[in-house]
Design an enzyme around this catalytic site. Sequence first.
Site, mmCIF file in Angstrom:
data_model
loop_
_atom_site.group_PDB
_atom_site.id
_atom_site.type_symbol
_atom_site.label_atom_id
_atom_site.label_comp_id
_atom_site.label_asym_id
_atom_site.label_seq_id
_atom_site.Cartn_x
_atom_site.Cartn_y
_atom_site.Cartn_z
ATOM 1 N N ASP A 166 0.863 -1.182 0.000
ATOM 2 C CA ASP A 166 0.000 0.000 0.000
ATOM 3 C C ASP A 166 0.904 1.237 0.000
ATOM 4 O O ASP A 166 1.513 1.571 1.020
ATOM 5 C CB ASP A 166 -0.899 0.004 1.229
ATOM 6 C CG ASP A 166 -1.991 -1.067 1.172
ATOM 7 O OD1 ASP A 166 -1.784 -2.095 0.487
ATOM 8 O OD2 ASP A 166 -3.030 -0.887 1.821
ATOM 9 N N LYS A 229 -7.031 3.370 -3.375
ATOM 10 C CA LYS A 229 -7.459 3.361 -1.972
ATOM 11 C C LYS A 229 -7.673 4.792 -1.514
ATOM 12 O O LYS A 229 -6.901 5.689 -1.872
ATOM 13 C CB LYS A 229 -6.382 2.661 -1.150
ATOM 14 C CG LYS A 229 -6.583 2.635 0.352
ATOM 15 C CD LYS A 229 -5.414 1.903 1.025
ATOM 16 C CE LYS A 229 -5.460 2.025 2.538
ATOM 17 N NZ LYS A 229 -4.302 1.339 3.172
ATOM 18 N N LYS A 265 -10.426 0.195 -2.467
ATOM 19 C CA LYS A 265 -10.291 -0.004 -1.027
ATOM 20 C C LYS A 265 -10.610 1.288 -0.285
ATOM 21 O O LYS A 265 -9.789 2.199 -0.246
ATOM 22 C CB LYS A 265 -8.872 -0.473 -0.679
ATOM 23 C CG LYS A 265 -8.653 -0.712 0.824
ATOM 24 C CD LYS A 265 -7.243 -1.221 1.098
ATOM 25 C CE LYS A 265 -6.964 -1.343 2.593
ATOM 26 N NZ LYS A 265 -5.594 -1.853 2.864
#
Length: 329
Positions: A166, A229, A265
Site C-alpha cells: 500500500d 485506496k 479499497k
Amino acid sequence: MQTETMPHSSLLPLVAEPRNPGMDLDMQWVRAVQANTSAIERRASSLPGRRSLKKDHQAAWLLRAVTCIDLTTLAGDDTVGRVQRLCAKARQPVRADLLDALGMQGLTTGAVCVYHDMIAPAVQALAGTGIPVAAVSTGFPAGLSPFHLRIAEIGESVAAGAQEIDIVISRRQVLSGNWQALYDEMKTFREACGDAHVKAILATGELGTLRNVGRASLVCMMAGADFIKTSTGKESVNATLPVSLVMIRAIRDYYQRTGYRVGYKPAGGISKAKDALVYLSLMKDELGDRWLQPDLFRFGASSLLGDIERQLEHHVTGAYSAGYRHAIG
C-alpha cells in the site's frame, strides 16, 4: 477480456484477472474528468436508504464483508504479540459457534496489513492459510521521505514477504496539477513492487476537490495501480461516500476504456456493520457483482470486524452481546 477461473482459496488482488499493465499518460482523458459536487453529494446521501437488508440476506452480506477486510494494525506501539493475535483473528474472524450456526466454514479476512517491521511475524503467523500480508510503504502516511528511500522501502517489504504494498502518492503533485510527475512516481512504485500487487493510497481528504480525486484515480490506474485506496486512516477526513462514488466511477470508466479491472479499497472511519453494507451496495450498484470479491474490493479497517461479529451473533441468538466478547487482539 476473458476472466480466468479464480481458485476458491485465492485472496490476492487480481489473481483472477489479467493484471492492469497501465498505459501511456493520456492528458486529454485526464483533463476531461470533471465532478459535479452537488449531484455527487445528493447521490451519496441517498445511498444508506436505497437498500434494506434483513435477516438471512443481511447476514450473508456481512459474511461477504468479512472476507473483504484488510485487518489492520498501524500503531506506534505494535508488538509481535499484537500482530500474532491479529493474524489469529484473520484466520478465525468470527467465532466458530456462530459460523457453525450460519453453515459457514473456512471464512477468513482478505489480508492483514502492517508496517514493514511486522511483516515477518505476520508472514509466519499466516503460513499455509493463503491470507496475504499487506505492508504500508513509501514513507507512509505522509509520503515525504526521499524518493530513493521510498523505492528501497518497497523492495525491503517485498523481500520480507509482503504480497501487497500500500503506497502513498505525493499529494503536492495533485494539488499543483503535475499529472506527469504523479504518473511517473506511480509507475516507478509499480515497477519496484514486481509481482507484489500495489494499492495506491490517494489520501483523498488532502486533495482539495472531488475533481482532483477523479483525476488522481485515473492517473494512478494509467500508471499500473492494481487497487486505488481512499486514505491512510491518518488524515482528518478519510473514506466518504462522495469520494468513493468518484473513485468507483473512475474505475468503471477505466474498465470500459481498457478492459482491465482495478480494485477499490475504502479505508479509515468505517467501523460499523451498517456502513459496510452501504459500501457493498454501492459497489454492486456501480460496478456489479464481480467487484464484490476480495480480489477487487477491500475494507481498510481495524474495528469493523468486531461490530460485524456482534451483528452476526444477534442474527443467530436474537440478542446483542458486549463488544469485549468479540475482541480482535
